[in-house]
Design an enzyme around this catalytic site. Structure first.
Site, PDB file in Angstrom:
ATOM      1  NE  ARG A 134     113.785 -19.147  24.066  1.00 15.89           N
ATOM      2  CZ  ARG A 134     113.050 -18.186  24.340  1.00 15.89           C
ATOM      3  NH1 ARG A 134     111.992 -17.734  23.670  1.00 15.89           N
ATOM      4  NH2 ARG A 134     113.432 -17.085  25.273  1.00 15.89           N
ATOM      5  NE  ARG A 227     116.988 -17.406  21.540  1.00 11.54           N
ATOM      6  CZ  ARG A 227     115.796 -16.478  22.021  1.00 11.54           C
ATOM      7  NH1 ARG A 227     115.319 -16.329  21.029  1.00 11.54           N
ATOM      8  NH2 ARG A 227     115.709 -16.298  23.040  1.00 11.54           N
ATOM      9  CE1 TYR A 259     122.446 -14.809  22.081  1.00 14.24           C
ATOM     10  CE2 TYR A 259     120.792 -14.010  23.693  1.00 14.24           C
ATOM     11  CZ  TYR A 259     121.186 -14.792  22.813  1.00 14.24           C
ATOM     12  OH  TYR A 259     120.667 -16.014  22.829  1.00 14.24           O
TER      13      TYR A 259
END
Length: 277
Positions: A134, A227, A259
């Site tokens: 992050r 990310r 994802y």
């Protein structure tokens, strides 16, 4: 004012929920215990007609649910009225990410840059794209967190105050080693520093990404795009969802599941398996 409103002296919670859609017509006193499922459903309808998105409505109702749950635990209410209110369905958006070709182009631009920050930026982009850090984790990263012997980086106090160890691939190791060697002696704990030697910040990262995406002639991105790109590459390489959860530092596996979107390549691979013997 009712004694049941002692935790909300100004009636703020009550008014926040009801005042916008004519609470007077329900003949209610300023008493949180009078809010029931029927009132909350009408409030939900009002939010929809007012043009609020399903995401915003769900966020508000989730907050009310937690608040009423607290009141039940404190024996101020006997039941949670939100238990009988249906939450709106929120369609999950497919995360934005770079294709492999776009990522390769971005890294090519970084590796061939002639600025004094070339080594830093090449390493920085790889840490984001290949380790899934992050933005906040990258900013506060210290060189003592980097373990070249075990090819890993330890993230301390990540989201949810959790620590995790993320492996480095050879590409990250190589570029991070070259960058840190160029800074010897390391007088600053920060891995990534700016022009005056201070720790990089969000503005620095934005400038780096904007500069490199412009030169690469690809779409503007944020650190979180990289990310997402890392997660997408893991999926493409058939990494299991539990391993992905650990790499990305998610507390809830449902956060990782966003994802598992279908890329054109994965769809084609799936279709090509049909009819095979």
């Amino acid at each position: 004012m009712s004694n049941n409103n002692f935790f909300d002296p100004g009636g703020v919670v009550f008014n926040y929920i009801l005042v916008q859609f004519s609470v007077d017509k329900y003949n209610l006193e300023d008493d949180i215990t009078q809010i029931d499922a029927k009132i909350l459903r009408r409030y939900t309808v009002w939010l929809k007609r007012a043009g609020y998105s399903p995401t915003t409505i769900k966020r508000r109702l989730d907050s009310f649910g937690s608040f009423f749950h607290y009141l039940v635990n404190e024996e101020i209410l006997t039941t949670n009225p939100m238990a009988r209110v249906d939450l709106p369905k929120v369609h999950k958006k497919i995360p934005k990410f770079l294709t492999q070709e776009e990522l390769d182009l971005l890294l090519y631009v970084a590796d061939n840059d002639t600025s004094i920050f070339q080594k830093r930026n090449s390493a920085l982009l790889r840490v984001l794209a290949f380790m899934g850090l992050r933005r906040s984790e990258l900013i506060k990263l210290n060189w003592s967190d980097v373990d070249f012997k075990n090819a890993s980086i330890t993230i301390y106090n990540g989201k949810g105050s959790k620590d995790r160890v993320v492996p480095m691939n050879e590409d990250v190791q190589e570029h991070l080693w070259v960058y840190l060697q160029s800074r010897l002696p390391l007088t600053n704990q920060a891995v990534f520093t700016n022009r005056i030697g201070n720790r990089v910040n969000a503005d620095t990262l934005r400038r780096v990404l904007n500069n490199h995406t412009t030169k690469a002639a690809i779409k503007k991105i944020t650190p979180h795009w990289l990310r997402h790109t890392c997660a997408t590459l893991l999926i493409k390489n058939k990494v299991d969802i539990v391993t992905m959860k650990e790499v990305l530092g998610h507390s809830d596996i449902n956060s990782t599941l966003i994802y598992t979107h279908t890329t054109p390549e994965r769809l084609l691979d799936a279709v090509n398996t049909l009819g095979r013997k």
